[in-house]
Design a protein around this motif. Sequence first.
Motif, PDB file in Angstrom:
ATOM      1  N   SER A   1     -79.484 -47.905 -57.439  1.00  0.00           N
ATOM      2  CA  SER A   1     -78.839 -47.696 -58.730  1.00  0.00           C
ATOM      3  C   SER A   1     -78.656 -46.210 -58.986  1.00  0.00           C
ATOM      4  O   SER A   1     -78.940 -45.369 -58.136  1.00  0.00           O
ATOM      5  CB  SER A   1     -79.668 -48.328 -59.846  1.00  0.00           C
ATOM      6  OG  SER A   1     -78.951 -48.288 -61.065  1.00  0.00           O
TER       7      SER A   1
ATOM      8  N   ASN B   1     -77.731 -52.181 -62.956  1.00  0.00           N
ATOM      9  CA  ASN B   1     -76.821 -51.534 -63.900  1.00  0.00           C
ATOM     10  C   ASN B   1     -75.423 -51.362 -63.321  1.00  0.00           C
ATOM     11  O   ASN B   1     -74.775 -50.331 -63.523  1.00  0.00           O
ATOM     12  CB  ASN B   1     -77.380 -50.172 -64.334  1.00  0.00           C
ATOM     13  CG  ASN B   1     -76.753 -49.671 -65.623  1.00  0.00           C
ATOM     14  OD1 ASN B   1     -76.354 -50.454 -66.474  1.00  0.00           O
ATOM     15  ND2 ASN B   1     -76.668 -48.351 -65.768  1.00  0.00           N
TER      16      ASN B   1
ATOM     17  N   THR C   1     -81.070 -45.218 -64.358  1.00  0.00           N
ATOM     18  CA  THR C   1     -81.641 -46.569 -64.218  1.00  0.00           C
ATOM     19  C   THR C   1     -82.878 -46.535 -63.339  1.00  0.00           C
ATOM     20  O   THR C   1     -83.860 -47.237 -63.618  1.00  0.00           O
ATOM     21  CB  THR C   1     -80.593 -47.523 -63.634  1.00  0.00           C
ATOM     22  OG1 THR C   1     -79.405 -47.470 -64.429  1.00  0.00           O
ATOM     23  CG2 THR C   1     -81.120 -48.951 -63.620  1.00  0.00           C
TER      24      THR C   1
END
Length: 346
Positions: free
Chosen positions: A111, A46, A115
Amino acid sequence: MRLSVLDLVPVRSDQTTGDALAATTSLARVADETGYHRYWLAEHHNMPAVAATNPPLLIALVAGSTRRIRVGSGGVMLPNHAPLVIAEQFALLEAAFPGRIDLGIGRAPGSDPVTSYALRHGGGGVTDDAVAQFPSYVDNVISMMSPGGVGLQVNGRVHALNATPAATSRPDVWLLGSSDYSAQLAASRGLPYVFAHHFSGNGTDQALALYRDGFQPSEELAEPKTFLTVNAVVAEDAEEAEALALPQLQAMVALRTGGTLRPQRLIEDAQSDPIPDAHRPLVEAMRRRWVIGTPAAAAGQLRELAATYGVDEVMVHPVAGARQGTPTHSSPAREETLRLLAKELL
């Protein structure tokens, strides 16, 4: 001194994901042809400037596009995945490319918290307990990939469990980290270890000392084995090298200060938006840990780093940006960094 490569598959503002993958394939071929020892691919999720979300898929892409270089993960973030899934993926990679696969394992999420939740919940409701179970997960992955597999006890019976039916070898397993935790775990398991010097830069001495002092020989490794990672930008002209480094320096400032994350800027865009004075000390601190300059100067810095930390291998993370008009399917300045260092050191 051996040279190796770390690749996050960066995505520039002028690139699609497909362009970034094409650039990585081209970069890996350069590394293969110029004598680099290994090529590792990271796991991040992400992030608009990073396409390295799935190391096993990237490893298959790179290994299939190269001839001799070792290819691995730098690293798989094990708490995000079921150990059997990772064991199966890397056992197959080793079967397809025997003697060329490295499994680098990390404990960080790679992340943001949302996420990470999506990754772990989507994988079967795994919670933060996966981090606490990290040492046993590492043991399980190694055992499952071994030619003999493991015996899993369920309801009083032992069931054979193999990551792949007829393995003859397994990948080399490394532990990665940016704190003391993985250094101590790698030492206790007799595994090779890498400290993320390119990202942290603080505590490298302490982590490597803990690893070396606490190392317990294993069946596969008689003595400590480690190397150094470092961000690098090399060009024939020192001023050009500084310009090529600017987009990544800006991106790291945004990451460290909670700024807006975006695809990697082109050099002209980065130059038109100077870093605020308040962040200059952070930039200078990062800049001192990077290798930026001409081939001779950069080679000297890498030799000094290797001597300082007592390693015979350095893994460079080529972070050179691109100018407007650069073909979107390639990263010429990243490739040139590898070529120039190879000429000086390999």
